[in-house]
Design a protein around this motif. Structure first.
Motif, PDB file in Angstrom:
ATOM      1  N   THR A 100      10.155 -31.017 -30.079  1.00  0.00           N
ATOM      2  CA  THR A 100      10.770 -30.661 -29.000  1.00  0.00           C
ATOM      3  C   THR A 100      11.854 -32.064 -28.776  1.00  0.00           C
ATOM      4  O   THR A 100      11.559 -32.874 -28.982  1.00  0.00           O
ATOM      5  CB  THR A 100       9.850 -31.208 -27.854  1.00  0.00           C
ATOM      6  N   VAL A 101      13.023 -31.591 -28.853  1.00  0.00           N
ATOM      7  CA  VAL A 101      14.308 -32.494 -28.576  1.00  0.00           C
ATOM      8  C   VAL A 101      14.907 -32.473 -27.377  1.00  0.00           C
ATOM      9  O   VAL A 101      15.648 -31.214 -26.584  1.00  0.00           O
ATOM     10  CB  VAL A 101      15.463 -31.744 -29.842  1.00  0.00           C
ATOM     11  N   LYS A 102      15.352 -33.078 -26.484  1.00  0.00           N
ATOM     12  CA  LYS A 102      15.824 -33.062 -25.193  1.00  0.00           C
ATOM     13  C   LYS A 102      16.743 -34.262 -25.722  1.00  0.00           C
ATOM     14  O   LYS A 102      16.839 -35.269 -26.298  1.00  0.00           O
ATOM     15  CB  LYS A 102      14.411 -33.571 -24.531  1.00  0.00           C
ATOM     16  N   LEU A 103      18.181 -33.829 -25.391  1.00  0.00           N
ATOM     17  CA  LEU A 103      19.028 -34.689 -25.543  1.00  0.00           C
ATOM     18  C   LEU A 103      19.609 -35.394 -23.471  1.00  0.00           C
ATOM     19  O   LEU A 103      19.553 -34.660 -22.956  1.00  0.00           O
ATOM     20  CB  LEU A 103      20.678 -33.655 -25.436  1.00  0.00           C
ATOM     21  N   LEU A 104      19.995 -36.329 -24.163  1.00  0.00           N
ATOM     22  CA  LEU A 104      19.360 -37.389 -23.129  1.00  0.00           C
ATOM     23  C   LEU A 104      20.790 -37.912 -22.746  1.00  0.00           C
ATOM     24  O   LEU A 104      21.543 -38.048 -21.587  1.00  0.00           O
ATOM     25  CB  LEU A 104      18.857 -38.832 -23.056  1.00  0.00           C
ATOM     26  N   GLN A 105      22.001 -37.982 -23.172  1.00  0.00           N
ATOM     27  CA  GLN A 105      23.328 -38.707 -23.358  1.00  0.00           C
ATOM     28  C   GLN A 105      23.730 -38.086 -23.843  1.00  0.00           C
ATOM     29  O   GLN A 105      23.040 -38.037 -25.373  1.00  0.00           O
ATOM     30  CB  GLN A 105      23.231 -39.816 -22.935  1.00  0.00           C
ATOM     31  N   LEU A 106      25.191 -37.466 -24.139  1.00  0.00           N
ATOM     32  CA  LEU A 106      26.202 -37.611 -24.974  1.00  0.00           C
ATOM     33  C   LEU A 106      27.536 -37.734 -24.504  1.00  0.00           C
ATOM     34  O   LEU A 106      27.822 -37.211 -23.183  1.00  0.00           O
ATOM     35  CB  LEU A 106      26.287 -35.639 -24.579  1.00  0.00           C
ATOM     36  N   ALA A 107      28.013 -38.839 -25.820  1.00  0.00           N
ATOM     37  CA  ALA A 107      29.240 -38.882 -25.118  1.00  0.00           C
ATOM     38  C   ALA A 107      30.804 -39.110 -26.168  1.00  0.00           C
ATOM     39  O   ALA A 107      30.215 -38.834 -26.976  1.00  0.00           O
ATOM     40  CB  ALA A 107      29.474 -40.503 -24.592  1.00  0.00           C
ATOM     41  N   SER A 108      31.519 -38.897 -25.837  1.00  0.00           N
ATOM     42  CA  SER A 108      33.160 -39.161 -26.820  1.00  0.00           C
ATOM     43  C   SER A 108      33.533 -40.381 -27.065  1.00  0.00           C
ATOM     44  O   SER A 108      33.702 -40.845 -25.977  1.00  0.00           O
ATOM     45  CB  SER A 108      33.831 -38.172 -25.718  1.00  0.00           C
ATOM     46  N   GLU A 109      33.664 -40.698 -28.338  1.00  0.00           N
ATOM     47  CA  GLU A 109      33.705 -41.701 -28.774  1.00  0.00           C
ATOM     48  C   GLU A 109      35.298 -41.577 -28.300  1.00  0.00           C
ATOM     49  O   GLU A 109      36.391 -40.918 -28.101  1.00  0.00           O
ATOM     50  CB  GLU A 109      33.344 -42.171 -29.839  1.00  0.00           C
ATOM     51  N   VAL A 110      36.026 -43.108 -28.105  1.00  0.00           N
ATOM     52  CA  VAL A 110      37.263 -42.836 -27.949  1.00  0.00           C
ATOM     53  C   VAL A 110      38.018 -44.459 -28.252  1.00  0.00           C
ATOM     54  O   VAL A 110      37.626 -44.983 -28.836  1.00  0.00           O
ATOM     55  CB  VAL A 110      37.963 -43.900 -26.641  1.00  0.00           C
ATOM     56  N   GLU A 111      38.831 -43.360 -29.186  1.00  0.00           N
ATOM     57  CA  GLU A 111      40.070 -44.429 -30.217  1.00  0.00           C
ATOM     58  C   GLU A 111      40.347 -44.348 -30.304  1.00  0.00           C
ATOM     59  O   GLU A 111      40.843 -45.212 -28.608  1.00  0.00           O
ATOM     60  CB  GLU A 111      40.975 -42.896 -30.994  1.00  0.00           C
ATOM     61  N   SER A 112      40.980 -46.552 -30.218  1.00  0.00           N
ATOM     62  CA  SER A 112      41.927 -47.377 -29.792  1.00  0.00           C
ATOM     63  C   SER A 112      43.046 -47.220 -29.418  1.00  0.00           C
ATOM     64  O   SER A 112      43.958 -45.490 -30.165  1.00  0.00           O
ATOM     65  CB  SER A 112      42.065 -48.189 -30.739  1.00  0.00           C
TER      66      SER A 112
END
Length: 140
Positions: A100-112
Motif C-alpha cells: 500500500t502506498v499513501k501520498l502524505l505530502q506533495l509540494a512544488s519546487e520553486v525555482e529561484s
C-alpha cells in the motif's frame, strides 16, 4: 507467494507499472521479496521512485506491517527511496502480498527568482493529504 519467492532470488525485483497518486504520475514500485544482496536474512526490500520535479512524501506498507514514511528529499540511490531490509520476507504459504502506498505530502519546487522579484521561496502544497485518491495498493 511461494512461486514469487522461488522465482525472485536476492537482488531480483518485481516492478510495478507507472502509476499516479492524486493525479501526479510517474511513480513506480520495485519489490524484492527476498531482499537485495545486502539485506539482512529474512528481510524483503521495497523501493519507490517518483517525479523529480516535485517533492513528495509517501508511506509504504507491506502486508499490514508498520508502514515506513519516505521522502523524495532523501533518495538512497538512483533517485529511489526505500529500504533494503525493513519488511519481513513474505510467508511462502500466504495467498498474496499487498503493498500500500499513501501520498502524505506533495509540494512544488520553486525555482529561484530573478533579481527584482519579491518571491519568498516558499513551496505550495496540495493540502492535508486527507483525500483518499492519494492512496494506492498493489497485490502481487
Amino acid at each position: 507467494v511461494r512461486t514469487l519467492l522461488e522465482k525472485s532470488p536476492a537482488d531480483s525485483f518485481v516492478k510495478s507499472k507507472k502509476f499516479s497518486l492524486k493525479g501526479v504520475g510517474g511513480f513506480r514500485l520495485a519489490y524484492g521479496p527476498n531482499g537485495d544482496v545486502s539485506s539482512a536474512p529474512g528481510k524483503a526490500s521495497l523501493w519507490i521512485t517518483g517525479p523529480c520535479s516535485l517533492t513528495w512524501q509517501v508511506s509504504l506498507d507491506v502486508d499490514g506491517q508498520v508502514p515506513v514514511e519516505l521522502s523524495s528529499m532523501d533518495p538512497d540511490e538512483d533517485n529511489k527511496v526505500g529500504r533494503r531490509d525493513r519488511w519481513s520476507k513474505p510467508y511462502p504459504g500466504a495467498k498474496s502480498v499487498v503493498i500500500t502506498v499513501k501520498l502524505l505530502q506533495l509540494a512544488s519546487e520553486v525555482e529561484s527568482t530573478s533579481e527584482g522579484d519579491s518571491g519568498d521561496g516558499s513551496a505550495s502544497s496540495d493540502g492535508d493529504g486527507s483525500d483518499d485518491s492519494g492512496n494506492g495498493s498493489a497485490a502481487t
